[in-house]
Motif scaffolding. Structure first.
Motif, short mmCIF file in Angstrom:
data_model
loop_
_atom_site.label_atom_id
_atom_site.label_comp_id
_atom_site.label_asym_id
_atom_site.label_seq_id
_atom_site.Cartn_x
_atom_site.Cartn_y
_atom_site.Cartn_z
N ILE A 1 40.66 34.38 44.68
CA ILE A 1 41.58 34.61 43.71
C ILE A 1 42.95 34.47 44.36
O ILE A 1 43.27 33.81 43.82
CB ILE A 1 41.11 35.45 43.13
CG1 ILE A 1 39.96 35.55 42.25
CG2 ILE A 1 42.57 36.11 41.83
CD1 ILE A 1 39.52 36.66 41.46
N ALA A 2 42.47 35.28 45.61
CA ALA A 2 44.69 35.41 45.75
C ALA A 2 45.05 33.96 46.77
O ALA A 2 46.30 34.04 46.41
CB ALA A 2 43.92 36.53 47.16
N GLY A 3 43.77 32.61 46.91
CA GLY A 3 44.31 31.88 46.67
C GLY A 3 45.30 31.20 46.47
O GLY A 3 45.68 30.69 45.90
N LEU A 4 44.55 31.05 44.62
CA LEU A 4 44.96 30.54 43.36
C LEU A 4 46.31 31.46 43.53
O LEU A 4 47.56 30.35 42.89
CB LEU A 4 43.87 30.62 42.55
CG LEU A 4 42.44 30.13 42.83
CD1 LEU A 4 41.45 30.16 41.17
CD2 LEU A 4 43.29 28.15 42.78
N ILE A 5 46.93 32.59 43.05
CA ILE A 5 48.02 33.32 42.84
C ILE A 5 48.18 32.73 43.86
O ILE A 5 49.85 32.97 43.46
CB ILE A 5 47.50 34.19 42.89
CG1 ILE A 5 46.27 35.25 41.26
CG2 ILE A 5 49.03 36.00 42.89
CD1 ILE A 5 46.46 36.67 41.76
#
Lengths: 626, 300
Positions: A113-117
């Protein structure tokens, strides 16, 4: 076939030359890791006070590394780390507490999630560069803090109590506190990650994107994709830090606000930006500071403010630069070879460097392209900067395969602009460009580099803190597959070590060939201007391109160096390389050229042989000054 | 309806002044002074202290403004100049100006304690009726002062040699030095002026917020948003427009959504504006003008 023949002696000569040092480094790494495990065991058995001090410092260490990854290597000063940190911590706390998911599954989700954001924020904010990137990421953190404060699910200002970390399985209790092992191993992993990247051929490419983006682009690196990708990795790392942090106590908005993001930057700058251990040292200092200086909290904050000002003003390189200075103290200046670079036997020029490598050449990508008589063609190119006057008006240019094509004209006639249009740096308003008969309109500079085109810049674009060898290695970026993929583990991979030795050897050879072999040990920032020009040329030649655009290659070179340059170019031509050379020194240029195009005020006056150009009355009038 | 526009413009004028203060220093040195909100706080605290000691309000206000100017110049000399002297493109100022802000804020909390103190009203009791809206004297004072300072800034920037020197320093400090500009003096004056703007904002809002050491945080952030929405990084006057827009939107959100909405609504506006037009709505290089330009050049 030939690849192997050239590779083999290169690899042996490199390892024979410095056989002792790598082994020493391996021992050093093993010792470091052993000591680290001993320290981890100690912390895992300490009391809670020591543990929380060390573990919080370690979590901030991970955060500082994640910031240094983008700030140090790419020059992107992200103030969004606190935001990604918050995403990781809140997500873990809520999901583990309320839904009791497995914590390690949650870690994977958090990283994703953090990577995609991160990718999304990066893609959005990298449209505008430099300071605007810092500001946009700053606003990202501001918004997240406001959300965390105002939403019900995040528990408002009080925050939430983080979940407990699972116990060790049966039989491992003797190891001590599990969460201590988890946090400290994560820190070790992150240190190992950036350590590997710094030893991979990706590192010079990243610094080139930071300091000389046009150079990296012309070498075939897709700079904006790499920037966004690395920012995504950094965001995932910060999210992972949030996952770790949620096990250490309460999660509340005050721990993630913009001041925290700036504090992470303070850590990186105090420790030493763009170093492997500096961020960790800085994080340990900043997060342990309140425990060490136990006075009135306001006074303590004032001391902290004063210290951070002093750190960035007096010690811009951080603690690591101080340590480095201490370590090299007394060694004196390393002996430098004499500046007799050009007294090398001319046989070096005959080096097999330019032989086309099967599957390894920069120009190999266009298999099956229609054979064209012309290497580069421009038809009716029009260009203007903004609303000003037209810089190029209907320029036609046709460069035959294997020719050296000169491009001359008074200052401001549009020569460099034309080179930028051909290289894909500037989009023309009208007209078509063909490379090897393929229309390339709209293709990026890196796409055109893949077609086997390389270029140099009028003012050398290089990474000043790296050596010429490392700079030349940037030119090899798309000759070895999977550099980005393998960078995280590079020194541990046999293929990585082999490829690095090959790239280094080839770069050294290219530098020797252009006559800059004596300067390989210094940083580019410390070499004379002429050597910069030669390094640029080497970084272009090293890839074995089919087409080279040279923008005033003789500027700043001595008469002798110019002669040597002419020899190199003649040799390149013999190898079948097509060249477009922009130059003012006609005495150097004309003997080399098959054809010359004269530009004046954005229009082609004439294209012809050197003799025709020299004899043309208009050229004599506008350019040769008669 | 009209009521929240009026009070929005009044509070927006204060945000705009702080936004302009940030923009003025950015204009000359290309850095954002994170201690700008603390200059405003210093003015408020000193004014309140001097007034409480029994001196007349005007003297207290002057002293407060003077104190802010001195601090503004100090922030340049201590936290900005040494870093730009080493490397003009370094980002060390992010850290050092924040460090300066931390020092000021905690010094104030140490001296006066973390609680609020009384602040003298500048324009007592009077209020006017504008159709169906009520305008207090304080609000009118804020609007008029902001208008005077904005117009004044623009007149100085365009009409005087000093303003042109400032523009030259902004565009290229090395070139400006080469033609004989003392960029240090220009920067010192810019920092003093920006601290003055922030201080005036403090005097205008002080009667509403009272004197608190942590004022700088909130108003610094809102000033920053005002600058970013307006596009003050390119043109300081745009920060004032950004501030007015921000004030009206925040007051409107309070009136339309709920009384807490002004805490988060400005951030939404900011995000939307930055997505639509990353360089701000009223700046020279924003999206709308850029498109117009490329159309023009295509026709040429």
């Amino acid at each position: 076939m030939e690849t192997e023949r050239i590779e083999a002696p290169r690899a042996t000569s490199v390892s024979a030359g410095a056989g002792f040092k790598p082994r020493l480094r391996t021992v050093g790494v093993v010792l470091f890791v052993a000591a680290y495990f001993a320290a981890t065991t100690f912390v895992a058995h300490s009391d809670l006070g020591v543990q929380s001090l060390v573990l919080v410092a370690a979590v901030f260490g991970v955060l500082a590394i994640s910031l240094d990854l983008v700030a140090g290597m790419l020059g992107l000063y992200s103030l969004g780390q606190g935001g990604f940190f918050a995403i990781g911590a809140y997500f873990t706390t809520i999901v583990v507490n309320d839904l009791s998911w497995n914590v390690f599954l949650v870690l994977l989700i958090v990283l994703l999630i953090a990577g995609l954001i991160g990718l999304a924020v990066g893609a959005m904010s990298l449209r505008v560069s430099g300071l605007y990137f810092a500001i946009t990421s700053f606003i990202f953190t501001l918004v997240l803090t406001v959300l965390a404060t105002d939403l019900k699910i995040t528990g408002g200002l009080q925050g939430l109590l983080g979940p407990a970390f699972p116990d060790f399985p049966e039989g491992f209790e003797a190891l001590g506190t599990p969460v201590a092992w988890c946090v400290l191993l994560a820190l070790l992993l992150c240190v190992g990650f950036v350590w590997s990247i710094r030893r991979s051929p990706l590192y010079p490419v990243l610094l080139a994107i930071r300091d000389a983006e046009r150079f990296a682009e012309a070498a075939g690196a897709r700079t904006s994709l790499i920037k966004i990708g690395v920012f995504g990795v950094s965001a995932a790392m910060a999210g992972g830090a949030g996952w770790l942090f949620s096990f250490l106590g309460v999660v509340s908005p005050g721990q993630f606000d913009w001041a925290v993001s700036l504090n992470i930057l303070v850590m990186v700058l105090i420790g030493g930006i763009n170093t492997t251990l500096g961020p960790v040292i800085g994080a340990a200092f900043v997060s342990m500071f309140p425990a060490l200086v136990n006075i009135n909290p306001w006074l303590q904050e004032m001391v902290y403010g004063a210290l951070s000002i002093l750190a960035v003003t007096l010690l811009p390189g951080g603690v690591m630069s101080l340590l480095k200075r201490v370590a090299t103290f007394g060694e004196g200046a390393a002996p430098e070879p004499a500046v007799a670079a050009l007294d090398r036997p001319e046989a070096l020029v005959e080096a097999s460097l330019f032989r086309k490598f099967a599957g390894g050449s920069a120009g190999a990508a266009q298999a099956g392209a229609p054979e064209s008589e012309y290497a580069v063609e421009c038809r009716g190119i029009r260009f203007s900067y903004g609303t000003g006057l037209m810089v190029l008006r209907n320029v036609d240019l046709a460069v035959r395969r294997g020719d050296i094509h000169g491009l001359i004209g008074p200052n401001g006639s549009g020569k460099s602009t034309l080179a930028n249009v051909i290289a894909g740096r500037l989009p023309p308003l009208a007209g078509a460009t063909l490379i090897k008969g393929l229309p390339v309109d709209g293709a990026s500079p890196s796409k055109r580099a893949e077609l086997g085109m390389r270029r140099t810049f009028q003012a050398a674009e290089l990474v000043r803190e790296l050596t010429p060898i490392q700079n030349v290695m940037v030119g090899l970026f798309n000759l070895k597959p999977g550099i980005i993929r393998r960078a995280a583990l590079w020194p541990l991979l046999p293929s990585g070590r082999r490829d690095l030795a090959w790239m280094e050897g080839r770069s050294r050879e290219a530098l020797e060939m252009v006559g800059a072999g004596a300067w390989v040990g210094r940083a580019v920032g410390d070499v004379p201007h002429g050597v910069e020009q030669l390094t640029q040329l080497a970084s272009v030649c090293v890839a074995g391109p089919d087409i080279i655009i040279l923008d005033e290659p003789a500027t700043g070179l001595s008469a002798r160096e110019v002669d040597h340059l002419a020899e190199i170019l003649t040799h390149l031509k013999a190898q079948g390389v097509t060249m477009i050379i922009i130059e003012h020194q006609t005495r150097f240029l004309f003997p080399l050229c098959d054809r010359v195009t004269v530009l004046n005020a954005g229009e082609v006056i004439l294209t012809g042989t050197a003799e025709e150009v020299r004899a043309h009355p208009v050229v004599r009038q506008v350019y040769l000054g008669e | 309806m009209l009521q929240f526009v009026v009070s929005g413009v009044a509070i927006g004028a204060v945000y705009g002044l702080i936004g302009m203060a940030l923009a003025i220093t950015f204009y000359v040195t290309r850095i954002i002074n994170f201690a700008q909100g603390q200059m405003m706080m210093a003015t408020v605290m000193v004014t309140a202290e001097v007034r409480a000691a029994g001196y007349p309000t005007w003297a207290a206000a002057l002293l407060g403004l003077g104190c802010a100017c001195v601090l503004g110049v100090l922030s340049y000399l201590i936290a900005v100049r040494p870093i730009l002297a080493l490397n003009r493109f370094s980002f060390g100022w992010l850290v050092s100006t924040l460090g300066f802000a931390v020092i000021l804020e905690n010094a104030a909390a140490y001296i006066w304690g973390p609680t609020s103190q009384a602040f003298p009203p500048m324009f007592q009791g009077t209020s006017f009726h504008l159709v169906d809206a009520v305008v207090t004297g304080q609000q009118l004072l804020a609007i008029v002062t902001a208008a005077v300072l904005t117009v004044g800034f623009e007149l100085v920037r365009r009409g005087t040699l000093f303003g042109k020197i400032g523009m030259a320093t902004a565009a290229d400090p090395e070139m400006a030095t080469a033609v004989g500009v003392n960029t240090t003096v220009v920067a010192i004056i810019a920092f003093a002026a920006s601290a003055f703007y922030a201080g005036v904002a403090g005097l205008l809002i002080g009667p509403t917020t009272f004197a608190n050491p942590y004022l700088g945080d909130t108003f610094g952030t809102f000033g920053f948003i005002a600058m970013m929405i307006g596009g003050g990084t390119e043109k300081p006057i745009a920060a004032m427009f950004g501030g007015l827009l921000l004030g009206v939107c925040a007051e409107g959100a309070n009136a339309m959504i709920n009384s807490q909405a002004s805490d988060w609504f400005p951030f939404i506006i900011l995000v939307v504006v930055l997505i639509v037009s990353p360089r701000g709505l009223f700046s020279a290089g924003n999206l709308f003008r850029l498109r117009a330009r490329s159309v023009a050049s295509a026709q040429a």
